[in-house]
Scaffold this motif. Structure first.
Motif, short mmCIF file in Angstrom:
data_model
loop_
_atom_site.label_atom_id
_atom_site.label_comp_id
_atom_site.label_asym_id
_atom_site.label_seq_id
_atom_site.Cartn_x
_atom_site.Cartn_y
_atom_site.Cartn_z
N LEU A 73 0.80 -1.19 0.17
CA LEU A 73 -0.06 0.03 0.03
C LEU A 73 0.72 1.36 0.07
CD1 LEU A 73 -2.81 -1.03 2.36
CD2 LEU A 73 -2.74 -0.60 -0.14
N ARG A 74 1.93 1.17 0.74
CA ARG A 74 2.78 2.33 0.63
C ARG A 74 3.45 2.56 -0.73
NH1 ARG A 74 3.82 0.53 6.21
NH2 ARG A 74 5.72 -0.35 5.58
N SER A 75 3.82 1.50 -1.34
CA SER A 75 4.46 1.51 -2.64
C SER A 75 3.50 2.08 -3.63
CB SER A 75 4.81 0.29 -3.19
OG SER A 75 5.83 -0.13 -2.28
N VAL A 76 2.29 1.62 -3.58
CA VAL A 76 1.10 2.42 -4.46
C VAL A 76 0.95 3.68 -4.23
CG1 VAL A 76 -1.25 2.42 -4.96
CG2 VAL A 76 0.17 0.13 -4.71
N GLN A 77 0.93 3.95 -2.70
CA GLN A 77 0.93 5.38 -2.59
C GLN A 77 1.83 6.48 -3.01
OE1 GLN A 77 0.81 6.19 1.85
NE2 GLN A 77 0.06 8.26 1.64
N ARG A 78 3.16 5.84 -2.94
CA ARG A 78 3.96 6.66 -3.47
C ARG A 78 4.27 6.87 -4.87
NH1 ARG A 78 8.21 2.79 -1.23
NH2 ARG A 78 7.64 3.01 1.19
N GLY A 79 3.71 5.72 -5.75
CA GLY A 79 3.65 5.68 -7.35
C GLY A 79 2.61 6.70 -7.48
N ILE A 80 1.46 6.89 -6.65
CA ILE A 80 0.43 7.81 -7.03
C ILE A 80 0.88 9.06 -6.72
CG2 ILE A 80 -1.93 8.82 -6.23
CD1 ILE A 80 -2.65 5.47 -5.78
N ALA A 81 1.70 9.32 -5.74
CA ALA A 81 2.33 10.77 -5.61
C ALA A 81 3.21 11.17 -6.61
CB ALA A 81 2.87 10.75 -4.19
N LYS A 82 4.08 10.23 -7.01
CA LYS A 82 5.02 10.56 -8.17
C LYS A 82 4.18 10.89 -9.35
CE LYS A 82 8.94 7.88 -6.78
NZ LYS A 82 9.86 6.92 -7.04
N VAL A 83 3.11 10.27 -9.75
CA VAL A 83 2.15 10.56 -11.11
C VAL A 83 1.64 11.94 -10.92
CG1 VAL A 83 0.11 9.76 -12.10
CG2 VAL A 83 1.76 8.12 -11.43
N LYS A 84 1.19 12.16 -9.64
CA LYS A 84 0.49 13.59 -9.26
C LYS A 84 1.47 14.60 -9.49
CE LYS A 84 -3.06 12.32 -6.20
NZ LYS A 84 -3.83 12.58 -4.90
N GLN A 85 2.92 14.51 -9.04
CA GLN A 85 3.91 15.26 -9.12
C GLN A 85 4.20 15.62 -10.34
OE1 GLN A 85 7.76 14.00 -7.37
NE2 GLN A 85 8.02 16.01 -6.81
N TYR A 86 4.30 14.75 -11.37
CA TYR A 86 4.78 14.49 -12.73
C TYR A 86 3.69 15.22 -13.44
CZ TYR A 86 5.64 13.40 -17.49
OH TYR A 86 5.97 13.61 -18.64
#
Length: 123
Positions: A29-42
């Motif tokens: 779940l933390r990995s998915v959360q980090r991935g979503i945060a990176k997509v939002k940042q991009y």
């Protein structure tokens, strides 16, 4: 964004527990959360870049209008764009001008004058 209700989330959590197990589920779940945060940042960076490019295009169009007409009788919007472009050009020509103005005044004593080197008595 997604139309996921409470029960769909419960089913996803139960399937995740069965597939990953209770030990690996929190890290997944933390990995998915980090991935979503990176997509939002991009996506935010892309949006900022597009806004910047659109602003540059608008300034170029205003400059073309200003070149076609007389520079004395410009609309306030065109005058503001022209001033912005002139400021940007001045900053490009002398990018370090602000740092030169913030230098120390000449009457301030330097650190070496305040603390002269000591003589070595053992020599």
């Amino acid at each position: 964004m997604f139309d996921i209700g409470f029960w769909e989330l419960v089913v996803i959590v139960v399937v995740g527990m069965l597939v990953l197990g209770p030990e690996r589920l929190p890290s997944a779940l933390r990995s998915v959360q980090r991935g979503i945060a990176k997509v939002k940042q991009y996506s935010q960076r892309v949006q900022d870049e597009l806004d910047h490019e659109l602003r540059i295009k608008e300034l170029h169009e205003h400059l073309k209008k200003a070149e076609q007409g007389s520079l004395d009788d410009l609309s306030p919007e065109l005058q503001r764009s022209l001033t912005e472009l002139q400021d940007a050009a001045a900053q490009v020509q002398r990018p370090y001008a602000n740092t030169e103005n913030s230098a120390k005044p000449a009457d301030t004593p330097s650190a070496s004058a305040e603390n002269p080197p000591k003589k070595d008595d053992n020599a």
